[in-house]
Motif scaffolding. Sequence first.
Motif, short mmCIF file in Angstrom:
data_model
loop_
_atom_site.label_atom_id
_atom_site.label_comp_id
_atom_site.label_asym_id
_atom_site.label_seq_id
_atom_site.Cartn_x
_atom_site.Cartn_y
_atom_site.Cartn_z
N ASN A 106 8.75 -7.73 2.08
CA ASN A 106 7.69 -7.46 1.11
C ASN A 106 7.66 -6.02 0.61
OD1 ASN A 106 6.08 -9.36 3.49
ND2 ASN A 106 6.47 -10.22 1.47
N ASN A 110 8.72 -6.46 -4.47
CA ASN A 110 8.04 -7.69 -4.88
C ASN A 110 8.18 -7.89 -6.38
OD1 ASN A 110 6.36 -8.24 -2.21
ND2 ASN A 110 6.19 -6.07 -2.66
N ILE A 137 0.24 -10.72 -2.06
CA ILE A 137 1.44 -9.93 -2.33
C ILE A 137 1.12 -8.44 -2.19
CG2 ILE A 137 3.03 -9.18 -4.16
CD1 ILE A 137 3.06 -12.10 -5.13
N LYS A 192 0.46 -7.47 1.51
CA LYS A 192 1.70 -7.39 2.28
C LYS A 192 2.55 -6.20 1.84
CE LYS A 192 1.89 -12.31 3.40
NZ LYS A 192 2.61 -13.61 3.22
N ALA A 193 2.50 -5.86 0.56
CA ALA A 193 3.20 -4.68 0.07
C ALA A 193 2.61 -3.42 0.71
CB ALA A 193 3.12 -4.59 -1.45
#
Length: 435
Positions: free
Chosen positions: A179, A182, A8, A11-12
Motif C-alpha cells: 500500500n 496506490n 486506501i 493504509k497508505a
Amino acid sequence: MTNNIKQIAQKAKEASLILAGLNSQTKDQALQDIADALLANKAYIFSQNEEDLKKAKKLLENKEISQAIYDRLKLSDSKFNDMIAGILDVKKLQDPINTTLCATKLAEGLELYKVSCPIGVIGVIFEARPDVIVQITSLAIKSANAVILKGGIESILTNNAFIKIIHETLSKLPNFPQNAINFVETREDVNQMLALDKYIDLIIPRGSNKLVQFIQNNTKIPVLGHADGICHIFIDENANIDLGIKITLDSKIQYPAACNAVETLLVAEKISKTFLPKFSKIMTENGVKLKGDSKTKDILPNIEKAEEKDWQTEYGDKILSIKIVKNVEEAIFHINKFGSGHTDCIVSENKENVEKFMSLVDSAGVYHNVSTRFADGFRYGLGAEVGISTNKTHARGPVGLEGLTIYKYKLFGHGQIVAEYTGKNAKRFLHERII
C-alpha cells in the motif's frame, strides 16, 4: 464516502510510517528492480499504450480531448528511455531523509537538530502522460512517501500496466510495505480524496488549468503545483538575432504541449524591424502560427491580430503571440502582469539588462539565453519531478526529492525544564551553531 477510498488512504498512511524507517539500500534496490521490470515488460507497456491511443484518437476527432493531451499520452522510445534514466538517476541521488539540516546548542547539555523527514501521504492527480506514474513512484520511494495516484481515463490501460508491474516488483521485496503505491481510477475517487485531509498530507495536480483550479477550490489539503504555463521570451535590443530565433524556436516547437513551452514573445522596439521578418519566416517554415499586437502587425501584416486574452493563454500548440515593448522594464512589467510565474527568459548581451530581468521577473525559473524547455526536474539533475510549482512555499519550480521532504526538530537534553531558564536566577541560553 465509500469505505474503499478511505481505506486506501488509511493504509497508505500506515505504509508511510514504515517507509520513513527504510534504509537507503532497500529503497535503492526497489528503484533498480522497478527499472529492470519495466525494461523487461517494454513490449507489453507499448501494446497497452497503443490501445489507449486508438481510443484517444476518437476522442480527439470528436474534440473531447485536445491535441496537447493526445500528444502527452503517447509513449515513444525516447520518452521510455528518459523514464528509465530518471529512475536510475533518482537511485544515484543522496538519500534526502534523516539529514541534519542544522543544529544548535541551546544551552549546556541541550541540543536542537533540524532533520529532514518525509511529508507522509501524497495524492497526485494527473491527465494523460502515463509516464508520470513512474516518475512519481521513483521519487516517492526515494523520499519515503506513500502515494495515491489518479490518472486520466484516456490512458487507463497504460496506467494499469505500469501499476501492475510496479506492484508485482515491490511485492517481492522483503520489508517493503504494501500500500505504499496506490492507484485510483474515477472522478468520484478524486472528490473523495480531496476530503481526506486526515490521511493525505499533500495534493499535487498535473493537468489543465481547470483541473488545478478545481482541486485548489475543493480541498483543505495543501496543494502544490501550477494552474498555467504561460512562459515568455524577451528579445532585448542587445540580443543576438540568430540566437534569439534559435532559442525561441526550440522553446515553441520542441514539445509544444509542455507547460514550459513559450507562449508569448516580447520584442524590444529598437530591434523589432530587423528581428521580426527573419523570425517570422523561420517560424512559418516550422508550422508555427503567429499572432501579434498592432505594432507587430505593422511589420508582419499577414499574421493574426492578438487580443488581450492571448497574453493570458497557454496554447499548448504551435501558436505564438508577439508583442513589441519599449524596453526591458516594459517587458518585466508585462511578464509580471500576465505571466503565470513558471519560466521566463531574456535573450540579451547587455549585462545590466540581464541582471535587471533576472532580479525583477517574479517566476520560479528566470533564464538568460537559453530555452524555456530546460525547466524540468530531469534536466535540472533532480532525477525526475512530481511537477512544477509556481507556489511560494517550501518548493518552487521543478519539484524533485527535496520538494517531497519536510523537516522536524529533535531536541536532546538531560532533564532540563523551562523554569530553569526564567526568573531572577535564570540559566543562560547559548544559541551556538553546531552545524
